[in-house]
Design an enzyme around this catalytic site. Structure first.
Site, PDB file in Angstrom:
ATOM      1  N   HIS A  55       0.865  -1.183   0.000  1.00 20.11           N
ATOM      2  CA  HIS A  55       0.000   0.000   0.000  1.00 20.11           C
ATOM      3  C   HIS A  55       0.899   1.231   0.000  1.00 20.11           C
ATOM      4  O   HIS A  55       2.040   1.186   0.455  1.00 20.11           O
ATOM      5  CB  HIS A  55      -0.899   0.005   1.232  1.00 20.11           C
ATOM      6  CG  HIS A  55      -1.951  -1.047   1.216  1.00 20.11           C
ATOM      7  ND1 HIS A  55      -3.095  -0.955   1.963  1.00 20.11           N
ATOM      8  CD2 HIS A  55      -2.047  -2.229   0.545  1.00 20.11           C
ATOM      9  CE1 HIS A  55      -3.847  -2.018   1.759  1.00 20.11           C
ATOM     10  NE2 HIS A  55      -3.223  -2.808   0.905  1.00 20.11           N
ATOM     11  N   GLU A  57       1.076   3.906   1.782  1.00 24.89           N
ATOM     12  CA  GLU A  57       1.624   4.321   3.073  1.00 24.89           C
ATOM     13  C   GLU A  57       2.774   3.420   3.502  1.00 24.89           C
ATOM     14  O   GLU A  57       3.801   3.895   3.983  1.00 24.89           O
ATOM     15  CB  GLU A  57       0.530   4.306   4.161  1.00 24.89           C
ATOM     16  CG  GLU A  57      -0.596   5.265   3.919  1.00 24.89           C
ATOM     17  CD  GLU A  57      -1.775   4.669   3.166  1.00 24.89           C
ATOM     18  OE1 GLU A  57      -2.891   5.183   3.323  1.00 24.89           O
ATOM     19  OE2 GLU A  57      -1.588   3.687   2.406  1.00 24.89           O
ATOM     20  N   CYS A  85      -6.000   2.203   5.718  1.00 26.15           N
ATOM     21  CA  CYS A  85      -6.686   0.952   6.040  1.00 26.15           C
ATOM     22  C   CYS A  85      -6.143   0.428   7.370  1.00 26.15           C
ATOM     23  O   CYS A  85      -5.156   0.961   7.895  1.00 26.15           O
ATOM     24  CB  CYS A  85      -6.449  -0.061   4.924  1.00 26.15           C
ATOM     25  SG  CYS A  85      -4.785  -0.775   4.922  1.00 26.15           S
ATOM     26  N   CYS A  88      -2.337  -0.331   7.237  1.00 25.97           N
ATOM     27  CA  CYS A  88      -1.529   0.891   7.182  1.00 25.97           C
ATOM     28  C   CYS A  88      -1.598   1.654   8.500  1.00 25.97           C
ATOM     29  O   CYS A  88      -0.595   2.222   8.935  1.00 25.97           O
ATOM     30  CB  CYS A  88      -1.972   1.762   6.022  1.00 25.97           C
ATOM     31  SG  CYS A  88      -1.607   1.021   4.415  1.00 25.97           S
TER      32      CYS A  88
END
Length: 158
Positions: A55, A57, A85, A88
């Site tokens: 992801h 991040e 999410c 993250c």
């Protein structure tokens, strides 16, 4: 000249679009700033790297920590195109930036097919009630390693 939070956030949004347009992954971007300078930036690379943890991040955190030669983002600000999410969010708390700014929220993400509510729900469930089977075993074999860590004199706390 100091950049504003909005300018850094716009960069994260631009990265989200760039990664999406390149077919790297979902429409998510992140920027990490320290002392008003971008030290790391990333877009989602889940599908292009076959890495479900890639992801924006997480990729940005990895880059920033490498740049800073530290496992923590002391004094840093993370800008992300969307509310993080659960994965993250966990990574952010472990990395310990001082602030997080985001543009879209989990409801916006759910509307385009990125609905993480089931993960939030799973976290609240007892282990035996989760969708994925979790089996606890070999505790006695694992405990000596934890004991050794506890007694280790030169460990680095985090």
């Amino acid at each position: 000249m100091n950049k504003t939070h909005e300018e850094f956030l716009k960069r994260a949004i631009a990265l989200a679009e760039k990664g999406m347009d390149k077919g790297a992954g979902g429409p998510f971007g992140a920027v990490i700033v320290k002392d008003n300078e971008i030290i790391a930036e990333a877009y989602n690379k889940v599908t292009s790297t076959n890495d479900p943890t890639a992801h924006a991040e997480v990729v940005a955190i990895r880059k920033a920590c490498k740049e800073l030669e530290s496992f923590q983002l002391d004094g840093c600000i993370l800008y992300t195109s969307c509310e993080p999410c659960p994965m993250c969010l966990g990574a952010i708390y472990w990395a310990r930036p001082k602030e997080v700014y985001y543009a879209l929220d989990r409801d916006d993400a759910a509307e385009i097919g990125f609905d993480d509510q089931f993960i939030y729900d799973e976290i609240d469930k007892d282990m035996q009630d989760r969708r994925i089977k979790f089996v606890k075993m070999a505790r006695e074999e694992g405990l000596p390693v934890f004991k050794k860590w506890q007694e280790k004199n030169n460990r680095i706390e985090y």
